[in-house]
Design a protein around this motif. Structure first.
Motif, PDB file in Angstrom:
ATOM      1  N   GLY A   1      -8.462  14.594 -11.694  1.00  0.00           N
ATOM      2  CA  GLY A   1      -9.272  13.039 -10.347  1.00  0.00           C
ATOM      3  C   GLY A   1      -8.712  12.176  -9.856  1.00  0.00           C
ATOM      4  N   ILE A   2      -8.355  11.667 -10.337  1.00  0.00           N
ATOM      5  CA  ILE A   2      -7.757  10.370 -10.654  1.00  0.00           C
ATOM      6  C   ILE A   2      -6.112  10.334 -10.867  1.00  0.00           C
ATOM      7  N   PHE A   3      -5.310   9.165 -10.308  1.00  0.00           N
ATOM      8  CA  PHE A   3      -4.411   8.629 -10.434  1.00  0.00           C
ATOM      9  C   PHE A   3      -3.874   7.883 -11.442  1.00  0.00           C
ATOM     10  N   PRO A   4      -3.483   8.836 -12.936  1.00  0.00           N
ATOM     11  CA  PRO A   4      -3.654   8.411 -13.900  1.00  0.00           C
ATOM     12  C   PRO A   4      -2.477   6.667 -14.351  1.00  0.00           C
ATOM     13  N   ASP A   5      -1.489   6.777 -13.550  1.00  0.00           N
ATOM     14  CA  ASP A   5      -1.038   5.811 -13.834  1.00  0.00           C
ATOM     15  C   ASP A   5      -0.979   5.105 -12.878  1.00  0.00           C
ATOM     16  N   LEU A   6      -2.065   4.755 -12.234  1.00  0.00           N
ATOM     17  CA  LEU A   6      -2.300   3.374 -11.044  1.00  0.00           C
ATOM     18  C   LEU A   6      -3.029   2.512 -12.020  1.00  0.00           C
ATOM     19  N   THR A   7      -4.060   1.570 -11.233  1.00  0.00           N
ATOM     20  CA  THR A   7      -4.856   1.332 -11.940  1.00  0.00           C
ATOM     21  C   THR A   7      -5.854   1.343 -10.757  1.00  0.00           C
TER      22      THR A   7
ATOM     23  N   LEU B   1     -13.937   8.580  -5.984  1.00  0.00           N
ATOM     24  CA  LEU B   1     -12.775   8.656  -5.097  1.00  0.00           C
ATOM     25  C   LEU B   1     -13.141   9.939  -3.978  1.00  0.00           C
TER      26      LEU B   1
ATOM     27  N   ILE C   1       0.741  -1.031  -0.037  1.00  0.00           N
ATOM     28  CA  ILE C   1       0.081   0.137   0.105  1.00  0.00           C
ATOM     29  C   ILE C   1       1.093   1.635   0.226  1.00  0.00           C
TER      30      ILE C   1
ATOM     31  N   ALA D   1      -7.661   3.400   1.597  1.00  0.00           N
ATOM     32  CA  ALA D   1      -6.644   3.383   2.921  1.00  0.00           C
ATOM     33  C   ALA D   1      -6.739   4.335   3.817  1.00  0.00           C
ATOM     34  N   ARG D   2      -6.386   5.171   3.433  1.00  0.00           N
ATOM     35  CA  ARG D   2      -6.063   6.911   3.693  1.00  0.00           C
ATOM     36  C   ARG D   2      -8.044   7.356   4.886  1.00  0.00           C
ATOM     37  N   ASN D   3      -8.492   7.218   3.933  1.00  0.00           N
ATOM     38  CA  ASN D   3     -10.045   8.096   4.404  1.00  0.00           C
ATOM     39  C   ASN D   3     -11.236   6.886   5.235  1.00  0.00           C
TER      40      ASN D   3
ATOM     41  N   SER E   1       1.903   9.987  -9.428  1.00  0.00           N
ATOM     42  CA  SER E   1       0.460   9.940 -10.350  1.00  0.00           C
ATOM     43  C   SER E   1       0.155  12.323 -10.524  1.00  0.00           C
TER      44      SER E   1
ATOM     45  N   LEU F   1      -4.071  15.312  -6.261  1.00  0.00           N
ATOM     46  CA  LEU F   1      -5.102  14.840  -5.379  1.00  0.00           C
ATOM     47  C   LEU F   1      -4.740  13.936  -4.548  1.00  0.00           C
TER      48      LEU F   1
ATOM     49  N   GLU G   1      -6.051   0.048  -7.814  1.00  0.00           N
ATOM     50  CA  GLU G   1      -5.102   0.886  -6.938  1.00  0.00           C
ATOM     51  C   GLU G   1      -5.785   2.373  -6.415  1.00  0.00           C
TER      52      GLU G   1
ATOM     53  N   ARG H   1       3.535   6.189  -5.702  1.00  0.00           N
ATOM     54  CA  ARG H   1       3.028   5.769  -7.144  1.00  0.00           C
ATOM     55  C   ARG H   1       1.993   7.408  -7.688  1.00  0.00           C
TER      56      ARG H   1
ATOM     57  N   GLU I   1      -7.858   1.886  -3.832  1.00  0.00           N
ATOM     58  CA  GLU I   1      -6.954   1.069  -2.918  1.00  0.00           C
ATOM     59  C   GLU I   1      -6.809   1.950  -1.881  1.00  0.00           C
ATOM     60  N   VAL I   2      -5.762   3.349  -2.794  1.00  0.00           N
ATOM     61  CA  VAL I   2      -4.702   4.533  -1.856  1.00  0.00           C
ATOM     62  C   VAL I   2      -6.009   4.856  -1.244  1.00  0.00           C
ATOM     63  N   VAL I   3      -6.415   5.596  -1.644  1.00  0.00           N
ATOM     64  CA  VAL I   3      -7.436   6.519  -1.460  1.00  0.00           C
ATOM     65  C   VAL I   3      -8.833   6.254  -0.202  1.00  0.00           C
TER      66      VAL I   3
END
Lengths: 287, 287, 374, 231
Positions: free
Chosen positions: D87-93, D147, B163, D103-105, B173, B177, D96, B169, D99-101
């Motif tokens: 509004g997105i993380f373009p390099d992540l799937t 997100l 994670i 995990a923190r929220n 990226s 955001l 992902e 990443r 998941e990353v958002v």
């Protein structure tokens, strides 16, 4: 007095280089780390003509300036295609390539041995031999360079360059020729760097690749940033200060075996503090 | 069979260079800082390990402790230097020069403490030779390849399967955001520089195990690694690693056709040309 | 107007600092101390060599001062770091000569020495080079004195020896700087003259310790002997040579004789010319105790050069002459023969010293034969 | 009152972009914030998120003054921004990104969890392993919306969510916003160029011009009024 004179001469040569770097990096926003390479080409060309006794100093200097105009346009061309950090790295590459050529093209540059015995310059038949005369010559050159820079900054062209640095797209959208402006800035920067090379070579009467390596390019950038980007005063102050700094640091009393490293260390600390607390340099505009 | 041994040697130096490249790529892609002081961290790792081994600390423990110290140093540089500059809204140029200052500090602390002599690790096993067919490798080289490939695999696993790696990443990226989804980019920056420093400590110890330690020896590998990163496409760990290996192999094999003194020049020449035609790198994703 | 004031203040700072750097030290010149200068690369890649040179000088001066100096005068050497760059060297030269009024300067490195040579001639400042061997240095200035032979002398001895031993096919590995290129050029000229042929040559960068690609390429040419002209990084070199398990002889110059390389078992069988300069064991031990490093070739050379200077100063003082560059220069050539660490004679600006051919064997450097080059 | 702005002014550099902004949003309410380009809508949203320092006035959320609350803490309190176009993380799937958002929220009482994302936007479920930046504009916008809502959102600030979307997609997305607001008591401030679509779901309409609020009322009042010359 020769110490003071030679300090002034070298500082003045670096002022010309500082103006060149400032024009490219500070004003046109072309972040070049290869100005020492252009400087070196100027130095080798003038050295070549004077050693072959084929030309006088002034014509040799003119040819070197013209050659460096062309060269500087060529090496900054990638800036039009790649931007930002990509160009910085490309520029690093150009600098390392130039060092390889200076070191290995032995027939033209003397290779790592360098070219010793470069004759003193002459100004229309009047030989410049003493350090005192050299100070006058370099001061005149610096004054011309500084005046050109100052006039340029006040001219519409200077304002156009600044606008490009602020917002290139907007300037292009307004129908101004961005390409021509950048190429002109690179050309002028090349002329400054090339002639600086001529003065440098004739003053030292010796050139070798170590004066035109990556360290030298970085020193130039540091001079501009510490002096102050985008101003004439900054381009003058930076070289004078940074050339004096190592000399001043020799006053700090440190055990001899580690003194030199400690001085470089202090230099590093000063750089950091400067960037933290006065990033616009002594006399510059905010970067 | 010279070419085979050259190829294998290229793979060995390339894999170590590749780890330098991925560590720098991780930092650069996330923080956008041209972290030149990374070369100092790389160099320091070797010296720390050397000190520990010389004082009788077991080899493996020395490596781990060196990695730990570099992790802390990386975090310190980000937290105390880059973050402060960021809060002061410093430009790229200012950050670059501050980073150069930090590099000068690290290098010269090393030079003052250890002197500038080339130091050899007091570990006899590292230069013992293993023969495989016509190939002759020593243990330091074998260890370098094995651990470097593991480091690459580990970094890939970390970036894509954990994670924290995904968060890094994500910040790389889209930092904006990340800020408004509570990923705490500032904290991630400290973490990523710390991790990058931990990774670079590995080749920082392994390469000198084979080739000896020098205080000013970190800049060339870093620049070559940077070029690999750019050519491989910023943000691509695989791109950085593969290109670094490619460059090293090319430099080794190029000796078969050109004199060795030109191999660095040719590398950078190819790079500059490459940048003109494919400035986003080989492995860059479509955007 | 704030900006203008800031500018003015900065100008004032520059001027003050320059003046300060000039004024502070000469203020102490009232005492009886004799000041000499040394301009050496003390930071940057060249510092490997420069630091040892500095230690050699300082070690000799400390010993002399501990004994009360030269005729009651303490000797102080002011070290300037030129980072092996010619422009910094010229600044340092002028600074030492103008501000510190030094009559003589120790130098090393070909480039910086060549850049300073015209100044030495013009200002009559004695320069002593005890480290660089470029052939150009022999004629650069009447005031530039070299206490070691140029590489040409060493190469001539080795070329003759190699051909005598039947090693007639050579490959050359050289460092891509003034020292290495000078040695290569000499070898390319002298080895064929002695009856040998040169099969290949390859350069490495100074301080770059990965010699493998170059070694592999040279080995592929199947030479009888590999001639090496490299100034630093000997231990990695001998280890990498050993790793290749070469079937050719390895020969080098004085630079080969790095104590750490000799001690490394990988160096077994390597031969090299040696500018004879041995330090007595107690001197080496004292040096090692003080600096933690072996007293290598460069430290010994500059220790020896410092001894020569002490002798010359002693003579100048006893003749009640002022210690000027000109007097030091004339006195040096008047004495001509010195007995420092080795016997040394100045028939020209470049010392004539015995050159030996040594072989590294089981951690020792054994002399095979000895000649005196002309 | 969930969100209250009184006398707010903010800007960039020497320029003050918005001034004297007063705005009140109640729980469950959808407020359409309209106006032409440069009217100060995005600046207002940035001010609410704490991305810009206020030059005057005060913002309160859930009765708590926000003047000493950082961006991350405002997000934790339930203020969420859907930034325009990024509004997105373009390099992540896709997975992902979520998941990353998450995990923190996402805490124990989260109203909107990972499963809810894929339930609300089934197309994202199919594209979990796709790199987010390579999806179509509409899918990217759905992901961005997800997100922004992960965790316990209490007030969504939507900056031009319909940009680049096909009209039928806009309708669907707005209906979903409305549905979530109704079901979770969440409020939304909707900055939109697509006035018609925004008006259809809005409970209230606020119109800005030149950095000032020039109209504040119900959609019906807005339709009846003469404020349309601002467009």
């Amino acid at each position: 007095m020769d110490f003071l004179y030679s300090y002034i001469i070298l500082a003045e040569v670096y002022v010309l280089l500082g103006l060149s770097t400032n024009l490219l990096v500070g004003i046109a926003g072309i972040f070049s780390v290869s100005q020492a390479a252009v400087f070196g080409v100027g130095a080798y060309l003038v050295a070549h003509f004077l050693m072959a006794e084929s030309l006088g100093f002034i014509p040799a200097l003119a040819i070197a300036a013209v050659a460096c105009i062309v060269l500087n346009i060529l090496v900054t061309l990638p800036a039009l295609r790649v931007s930002g950090d990509y160009f910085v790295v490309t520029s690093f590459g150009i600098q390392l390539l130039a060092t390889a050529v200076f070191t290995n093209w032995t027939n033209a540059t003397g290779g790592a041995n360098g070219l010793p015995g470069i004759p003193p310059p002459d100004v229309f038949g009047l030989p410049i031999e003493s350090t005192g005369q050299f100070v006058i010559l370099c001061s005149v050159a610096m004054a011309i360079g500084g005046l050109a820079f100052w006039l340029l900054m006040r001219a519409p062209f200077g304002r156009l360059l600044r606008a490009i640095r602020e917002d290139e797209l907007a300037v292009a959208a307004a129908g101004k020729n961005v390409l021509r402006a950048k190429v002109s800035a690179a050309a002028l920067a090349g002329a400054f760097a090339g002639s600086a090379g001529g003065f440098y070579a004739t003053f030292l009467s010796f050139v070798d690749p170590s004066s035109f390596d990556l360290d030298a390019s970085i020193l130039l950038l540091t001079m501009v940033v510490v002096g102050g980007a985008r101003t004439l005063a900054g381009s003058v102050l930076g070289p004078f200060l940074l050339l004096a700094l190592p000399q001043v640091l020799t006053l700090v009393d440190i055990p001899t075996s580690i003194a030199a490293a400690m001085r470089q260390l202090i230099y590093g600390v000063l750089l950091i503090l400067f960037m933290l607390f006065r990033p616009q340099g002594l006399a510059g505009e905010k970067l | 069979m010279v070419w085979l041994q050259l190829l294998v040697n290229g793979l060995v130096t390339g894999s170590a260079l590749g780890v330098v490249a991925i560590s720098f790529a991780l930092i650069y892609a996330t923080t956008k800082i041209f972290h030149v002081a990374h070369a100092g961290v790389y160099t320091l790792a070797g010296y720390l390990a050397w000190s520990l081994v010389s004082h009788g600390v077991p080899d493996v423990l020395a490596l781990l402790l060196a990695i730990l110290c570099c992790t802390a140093l990386g975090a310190l540089i980000q937290h105390q230097l880059y973050a402060r500059l960021e809060r002061r809204r410093a430009t790229h140029l200012v950050v670059l020069i501050a980073s150069l200052g930090a590099l000068a500090v690290i290098q010269n602390v090393i030079a003052a403490v250890y002197s500038s002599n080339i130091l050899q690790f007091p570990v006899p096993w590292s230069s013992r030779v293993v023969t495989v067919g016509t190939l002759r490798l020593n243990w330091a080289q074998i260890l370098t390849v094995v651990l470097s490939v593991l480091a690459y695999a580990g970094t890939m696993w970390f970036a894509h399967r954990t994670i924290l790696g995904k968060q890094i990443r994500a910040v790389a990226s889209n930092p904006f955001l990340a800020e408004i989804t509570r990923l705490r980019p500032q904290r991630i920056y400290v973490i990523v520089v710390a991790i990058g420093s931990a990774i670079v400590a590995l080749p920082g110890v392994l390469v000198p195990l084979d080739l000896g330690l020098q205080p000013y020896g970190g800049v060339t590998p870093l620049l070559t690694a940077t070029i690999a990163m750019i050519a491989g496409g910023v943000g691509s760990i695989t791109g950085a690693f593969v290109l670094a290996v490619g460059i090293a192999v090319l430099q080794n094999l190029s000796l078969l056709v050109i004199p060795g003194e030109w191999s660095i020049g040719v590398t950078f020449f190819i790079f500059v040309i490459f940048m003109l035609f494919r400035p986003t790198g080989l492995f860059a994703k479509a955007r | 107007m704030i900006k203008v004031q800031g500018t003015r203040r900065a100008f004032a700072a520059v001027v003050t600092s320059v003046l300060l750097s000039g004024l502070l030290r000469p203020a102490m010149a009232a005492d009886e101390t004799i000041r000499l200068g040394a301009i050496l690369p003390l930071t940057g890649p060249g510092a490997v060599v420069g630091t040892q040179e500095m230690r050699g000088i300082q070690f000799a001066m400390d010993a002399a001062n501990a004994k009360g100096g030269v005729q009651g005068h303490k000797i102080e050497v002011i070290f300037e770091d030129n980072q092996a760059k010619p422009d910094v060297s010229v600044l340092s030269f002028n600074k030492l000569v103008d501000l510190q009024k030094v009559p003589m300067i120790f130098t090393g490195y070909s480039g910086p020495s060549l850049a300073m040579a015209p100044l030495a001639t013009r200002k009559k400042i004695l320069m002593i080079n005890a480290g660089a061997q470029s052939d150009k240095l022999t004629k650069a200035s009447p005031y530039l004195v070299n206490t070691l032979p140029s590489t040409g002398d060493e190469v001539a001895v080795m070329a003759k020896y190699l051909v005598q031993q039947g090693k007639k096919k050579a490959a050359v590995l050289f460092e891509n700087d003034a020292a290495g290129i000078g040695g290569r050029d000499d070898f390319l000229e002298l080895f064929p003259k002695a009856g040998g042929t040169i099969l290949a040559q390859e350069a490495v960068q100074f301080g770059q310790t990965d010699y493998r690609p170059a070694l592999l390429k040279l080995a592929a040419a199947k030479p009888d002997v590999l001639y090496v002209v490299i100034t630093a990084g000997m231990v990695p070199l001998v280890q990498q040579l050993k790793q290749m398990n070469p079937d050719f002889l390895v020969a080098g110059t004085t630079f080969m004789a790095d104590p750490a390389a000799i001690a490394d078992p990988a160096s077994n069988g390597i031969i090299h010319t040696q500018v004879q300069i041995d330090a007595p064991p107690e001197l080496s031990a004292a040096f090692k105790a003080k600096y933690g490093d072996d007293m290598d070739f460069f430290a010994r050379q500059y220790y020896n050069a410092a001894q020569i200077m002490l002798t010359v100063i002693d003579k100048v003082l006893s003749e009640k002459k002022p210690v000027t560059g000109e007097n030091l220069h004339d006195t040096l050539f008047a004495i001509r023969k010195f007995q420092g660490l080795i016997p040394m004679e100045f028939k020209s600006n470049t010392a004539t010293v015995p050159i030996g051919i040594n072989k590294m064997e089981n951690g020792k450097d054994v002399t095979l034969l000895q000649v005196t080059a002309e | 009152m969930l969100l209250q702005l009184t006398g707010v002014a903010a800007g960039y550099g020497p320029k003050t972009v918005i001034s004297d902004i007063a705005l009140a949003v109640e729980p469950g309410q959808i407020v359409a914030l309209l106006g032409h380009n440069g009217a100060g809508k995005t600046t207002t949203l940035r001010g609410i998120m704490g991305l810009l320092p206020l030059r005057a006035g005060a913002i309160a959320f859930d009765g708590k003054a926000l003047d000493r609350v950082g961006v991350a803490d405002r997000v934790a309190m339930g203020l969420r921004l859907l930034p325009e176009g990024r509004g997105i993380f373009p390099d992540l799937t896709v997975a992902e990104n979520v998941e990353v958002v998450a995990a923190r929220n996402i805490g124990p009482e989260a109203t909107f969890g990972i499963a809810d994302v894929y339930k609300l936007f089934p197309v994202l479920d199919e594209r979990r392993a796709t790199r987010a930046g390579s999806m179509s504009g509409g899918q990217q916008q759905m992901l961005a919306m997800s997100l922004a809502m992960l965790g316990t959102p209490r007030c969504l600030l939507l900056d031009e969510p319909s940009i680049g979307l096909a009209p039928n997609l806009v309708e669907r997305m707005f209906q979903q916003v409305q549905q979530v607001c109704r079901s979770h008591g969440m409020a939304a401030v909707l900055v939109e160029q697509n006035v018609a679509a925004a008006m259809r779901i809005a409970d209230r309409v606020v119109i800005m011009n030149n950095g000032q609020i020039v109209f504040d009322g119900s959609p019906d009042e807005a339709r009846a009024s003469n404020v349309w010359h601002y467009f």
